[in-house]
Motif scaffolding. Structure first.
Motif, PDB file in Angstrom:
ATOM      1  N   SER A  89      42.504 -13.145  17.170  1.00  0.00           N
ATOM      2  CA  SER A  89      41.094 -12.330  17.094  1.00  0.00           C
ATOM      3  C   SER A  89      41.288 -12.321  15.378  1.00  0.00           C
ATOM      4  O   SER A  89      42.136 -12.145  14.560  1.00  0.00           O
ATOM      5  N   ILE A  90      39.987 -12.307  14.976  1.00  0.00           N
ATOM      6  CA  ILE A  90      39.655 -12.130  13.385  1.00  0.00           C
ATOM      7  C   ILE A  90      38.222 -11.422  13.340  1.00  0.00           C
ATOM      8  O   ILE A  90      37.359 -11.829  14.253  1.00  0.00           O
ATOM      9  N   THR A  91      38.058 -10.407  12.515  1.00  0.00           N
ATOM     10  CA  THR A  91      36.745  -9.828  12.379  1.00  0.00           C
ATOM     11  C   THR A  91      36.016 -10.259  11.128  1.00  0.00           C
ATOM     12  O   THR A  91      36.637 -10.212   9.916  1.00  0.00           O
ATOM     13  N   VAL A  92      34.845 -11.027  11.039  1.00  0.00           N
ATOM     14  CA  VAL A  92      34.317 -11.446   9.860  1.00  0.00           C
ATOM     15  C   VAL A  92      32.937 -10.771   9.765  1.00  0.00           C
ATOM     16  O   VAL A  92      32.146 -10.796  10.665  1.00  0.00           O
ATOM     17  N   ASP A  93      32.713  -9.863   8.725  1.00  0.00           N
ATOM     18  CA  ASP A  93      31.659  -8.996   8.449  1.00  0.00           C
ATOM     19  C   ASP A  93      31.239  -8.108   9.747  1.00  0.00           C
ATOM     20  O   ASP A  93      30.345  -8.019  10.057  1.00  0.00           O
ATOM     21  N   GLY A  94      32.167  -7.575  10.243  1.00  0.00           N
ATOM     22  CA  GLY A  94      32.240  -6.743  11.596  1.00  0.00           C
ATOM     23  C   GLY A  94      31.974  -7.353  12.825  1.00  0.00           C
ATOM     24  O   GLY A  94      31.994  -6.763  13.814  1.00  0.00           O
ATOM     25  N   THR A  95      32.029  -8.593  12.974  1.00  0.00           N
ATOM     26  CA  THR A  95      31.990  -9.289  14.212  1.00  0.00           C
ATOM     27  C   THR A  95      33.344  -9.998  14.722  1.00  0.00           C
ATOM     28  O   THR A  95      34.008 -10.673  14.043  1.00  0.00           O
ATOM     29  N   SER A  96      33.592  -9.538  15.835  1.00  0.00           N
ATOM     30  CA  SER A  96      34.749  -9.790  16.426  1.00  0.00           C
ATOM     31  C   SER A  96      34.628 -11.277  16.848  1.00  0.00           C
ATOM     32  O   SER A  96      33.672 -11.678  17.805  1.00  0.00           O
ATOM     33  N   LEU A  97      35.575 -12.124  16.515  1.00  0.00           N
ATOM     34  CA  LEU A  97      35.629 -13.415  16.741  1.00  0.00           C
ATOM     35  C   LEU A  97      37.035 -14.220  17.176  1.00  0.00           C
ATOM     36  O   LEU A  97      38.038 -13.597  16.772  1.00  0.00           O
ATOM     37  N   THR A  98      37.126 -15.393  18.002  1.00  0.00           N
ATOM     38  CA  THR A  98      38.113 -15.805  18.164  1.00  0.00           C
ATOM     39  C   THR A  98      38.316 -17.032  17.352  1.00  0.00           C
ATOM     40  O   THR A  98      37.499 -17.876  17.029  1.00  0.00           O
ATOM     41  N   VAL A  99      39.559 -17.040  16.782  1.00  0.00           N
ATOM     42  CA  VAL A  99      39.802 -18.154  15.518  1.00  0.00           C
ATOM     43  C   VAL A  99      40.011 -19.379  16.631  1.00  0.00           C
ATOM     44  O   VAL A  99      40.869 -19.592  17.657  1.00  0.00           O
ATOM     45  N   VAL A 100      39.544 -20.650  16.089  1.00  0.00           N
ATOM     46  CA  VAL A 100      39.536 -21.995  16.729  1.00  0.00           C
ATOM     47  C   VAL A 100      40.629 -22.709  15.934  1.00  0.00           C
ATOM     48  O   VAL A 100      41.568 -22.889  16.767  1.00  0.00           O
ATOM     49  N   ASP A 101      40.736 -22.970  14.686  1.00  0.00           N
ATOM     50  CA  ASP A 101      41.909 -23.599  13.981  1.00  0.00           C
ATOM     51  C   ASP A 101      42.263 -22.810  12.946  1.00  0.00           C
ATOM     52  O   ASP A 101      41.443 -21.606  12.432  1.00  0.00           O
ATOM     53  N   SER A 102      43.641 -22.456  12.603  1.00  0.00           N
ATOM     54  CA  SER A 102      44.329 -21.671  11.947  1.00  0.00           C
ATOM     55  C   SER A 102      45.207 -22.341  11.103  1.00  0.00           C
ATOM     56  O   SER A 102      46.001 -23.260  11.566  1.00  0.00           O
ATOM     57  N   GLY A 103      45.018 -22.442   9.799  1.00  0.00           N
ATOM     58  CA  GLY A 103      45.851 -22.871   8.504  1.00  0.00           C
ATOM     59  C   GLY A 103      46.410 -21.921   7.766  1.00  0.00           C
ATOM     60  O   GLY A 103      46.146 -20.687   7.747  1.00  0.00           O
ATOM     61  N   ILE A 104      46.969 -22.253   6.731  1.00  0.00           N
ATOM     62  CA  ILE A 104      47.521 -21.512   5.596  1.00  0.00           C
ATOM     63  C   ILE A 104      46.243 -20.714   4.917  1.00  0.00           C
ATOM     64  O   ILE A 104      45.690 -21.629   4.027  1.00  0.00           O
ATOM     65  N   ASN A 105      45.860 -19.751   4.774  1.00  0.00           N
ATOM     66  CA  ASN A 105      44.989 -19.171   4.291  1.00  0.00           C
ATOM     67  C   ASN A 105      43.641 -19.646   4.606  1.00  0.00           C
ATOM     68  O   ASN A 105      42.566 -19.529   3.706  1.00  0.00           O
ATOM     69  N   THR A 106      43.306 -20.239   5.725  1.00  0.00           N
ATOM     70  CA  THR A 106      41.900 -20.891   6.348  1.00  0.00           C
ATOM     71  C   THR A 106      42.123 -20.746   7.714  1.00  0.00           C
ATOM     72  O   THR A 106      43.239 -20.570   8.486  1.00  0.00           O
ATOM     73  N   PHE A 107      40.959 -20.547   8.216  1.00  0.00           N
ATOM     74  CA  PHE A 107      40.742 -20.520   9.584  1.00  0.00           C
ATOM     75  C   PHE A 107      39.367 -20.950   9.829  1.00  0.00           C
ATOM     76  O   PHE A 107      38.278 -20.950   8.881  1.00  0.00           O
ATOM     77  N   SER A 108      38.978 -21.209  11.282  1.00  0.00           N
ATOM     78  CA  SER A 108      37.715 -21.501  11.730  1.00  0.00           C
ATOM     79  C   SER A 108      37.226 -20.740  12.951  1.00  0.00           C
ATOM     80  O   SER A 108      38.096 -20.285  13.471  1.00  0.00           O
ATOM     81  N   VAL A 109      36.041 -20.551  13.058  1.00  0.00           N
ATOM     82  CA  VAL A 109      35.501 -20.031  14.443  1.00  0.00           C
ATOM     83  C   VAL A 109      34.285 -20.658  14.716  1.00  0.00           C
ATOM     84  O   VAL A 109      33.588 -21.482  13.950  1.00  0.00           O
ATOM     85  N   ALA A 110      33.820 -20.497  16.136  1.00  0.00           N
ATOM     86  CA  ALA A 110      32.842 -21.002  16.512  1.00  0.00           C
ATOM     87  C   ALA A 110      31.983 -19.924  17.241  1.00  0.00           C
ATOM     88  O   ALA A 110      32.190 -18.974  17.824  1.00  0.00           O
ATOM     89  N   ILE A 111      30.682 -20.481  16.794  1.00  0.00           N
ATOM     90  CA  ILE A 111      29.415 -19.177  17.030  1.00  0.00           C
ATOM     91  C   ILE A 111      28.492 -19.600  17.967  1.00  0.00           C
ATOM     92  O   ILE A 111      28.139 -20.755  17.869  1.00  0.00           O
ATOM     93  N   ILE A 112      28.455 -18.845  19.244  1.00  0.00           N
ATOM     94  CA  ILE A 112      27.449 -19.324  20.002  1.00  0.00           C
ATOM     95  C   ILE A 112      25.954 -19.016  19.549  1.00  0.00           C
ATOM     96  O   ILE A 112      25.729 -18.066  18.630  1.00  0.00           O
ATOM     97  N   PRO A 113      25.040 -19.726  19.839  1.00  0.00           N
ATOM     98  CA  PRO A 113      23.726 -19.331  19.384  1.00  0.00           C
ATOM     99  C   PRO A 113      23.134 -17.775  19.281  1.00  0.00           C
ATOM    100  O   PRO A 113      22.593 -17.385  18.715  1.00  0.00           O
ATOM    101  N   TYR A 114      23.574 -16.980  20.519  1.00  0.00           N
ATOM    102  CA  TYR A 114      23.078 -15.758  20.632  1.00  0.00           C
ATOM    103  C   TYR A 114      23.838 -14.899  19.464  1.00  0.00           C
ATOM    104  O   TYR A 114      23.196 -14.269  18.709  1.00  0.00           O
ATOM    105  N   THR A 115      24.953 -15.033  19.125  1.00  0.00           N
ATOM    106  CA  THR A 115      25.835 -14.448  18.049  1.00  0.00           C
ATOM    107  C   THR A 115      25.111 -14.788  16.709  1.00  0.00           C
ATOM    108  O   THR A 115      24.995 -13.809  16.025  1.00  0.00           O
ATOM    109  N   ARG A 116      24.763 -15.966  16.580  1.00  0.00           N
ATOM    110  CA  ARG A 116      24.346 -16.445  15.406  1.00  0.00           C
ATOM    111  C   ARG A 116      22.891 -15.847  15.261  1.00  0.00           C
ATOM    112  O   ARG A 116      22.606 -15.254  13.941  1.00  0.00           O
TER     113      ARG A 116
END
Length: 197
Positions: free
Chosen positions: A136-163
């Protein structure tokens, strides 16, 4: 405590500086349900309601908060994610969010995936907290699931509703965001540090 499930997008109506503090006035649909001293999450920042008007409420941020978040760069008219504190008898649909921002991150990639949108973020290498894939990660108050995790980097996938229902719809490359790492992960990191001393 919060869940990271954004209640709605609010609008910044006024910003007033007083010494090292910043007073932020916000409008949203549930102003009449708020109370003085109540905690509200603003783009991931837990702030206390200090005044309530007919259509707006005001919160105050101190220097420490301004130093570790994006709040000092906000402008009148800006849209922000907001969420009230979790009820004790409510479902925890997101994850445990404290509203204590750990650091500011930067959006470094945005990729359309024909139904979802992938966002990549990076943060200062001096920050010792980490992410894990499927964590889990919170980005600007949005609870999200990490897709890829690196050193000091990560990515998330947003569904259309959340976006559509969060400030993610405004993100561009270089966008600065508030990050809160998973609190359980932070305790594990601390315990491992203590054991290695």
């Amino acid at each position: 405590m919060f869940t990271g499930i954004v209640e709605e997008i609010a609008i910044v109506k006024n910003i007033v500086r007083e010494k090292e503090n910043l007073h932020l006035t916000v409008s949203c649909s549930f102003v009449d349900e708020l109370k003085i001293d109540q905690s509200v999450l603003h783009n991931g920042i837990c702030l206390t309601v200090v005044a309530i008007g007919s259509e707006t409420f005001t919160v105050t941020a101190i220097k420490e908060t301004l130093d570790v978040t994006t709040l000092g760069q906000w402008e009148i008219g800006q849209e922000i994610n907001i969420e009230r504190g979790m009820l004790a008898n409510a479902r925890l649909d997101g994850h445990i969010v404290q509203g204590h921002v750990d650091t500011v991150g930067r959006c470094v990639s945005i990729q359309d995936a024909q139904g979802s949108t992938y966002y990549g973020f990076e943060y200062d290498s001096k920050v010792k907290h980490t992410t894990i894939a499927k964590g889990s990660i919170t980005v600007d108050g949005t609870s999200l699931t990490v897709v890829d995790s690196g050193i000091n980097t990560f990515s998330v996938a947003i569904i259309p509703y959340t976006r559509e229902h969060t400030v993610f719809k405004h993100y561009q490359l270089g966008q600065l965001v508030n990050l809160e790492f998973d609190v359980i992960g932070k305790y594990v990191e601390k315990l491992l540090q203590i054991r290695s001393v």
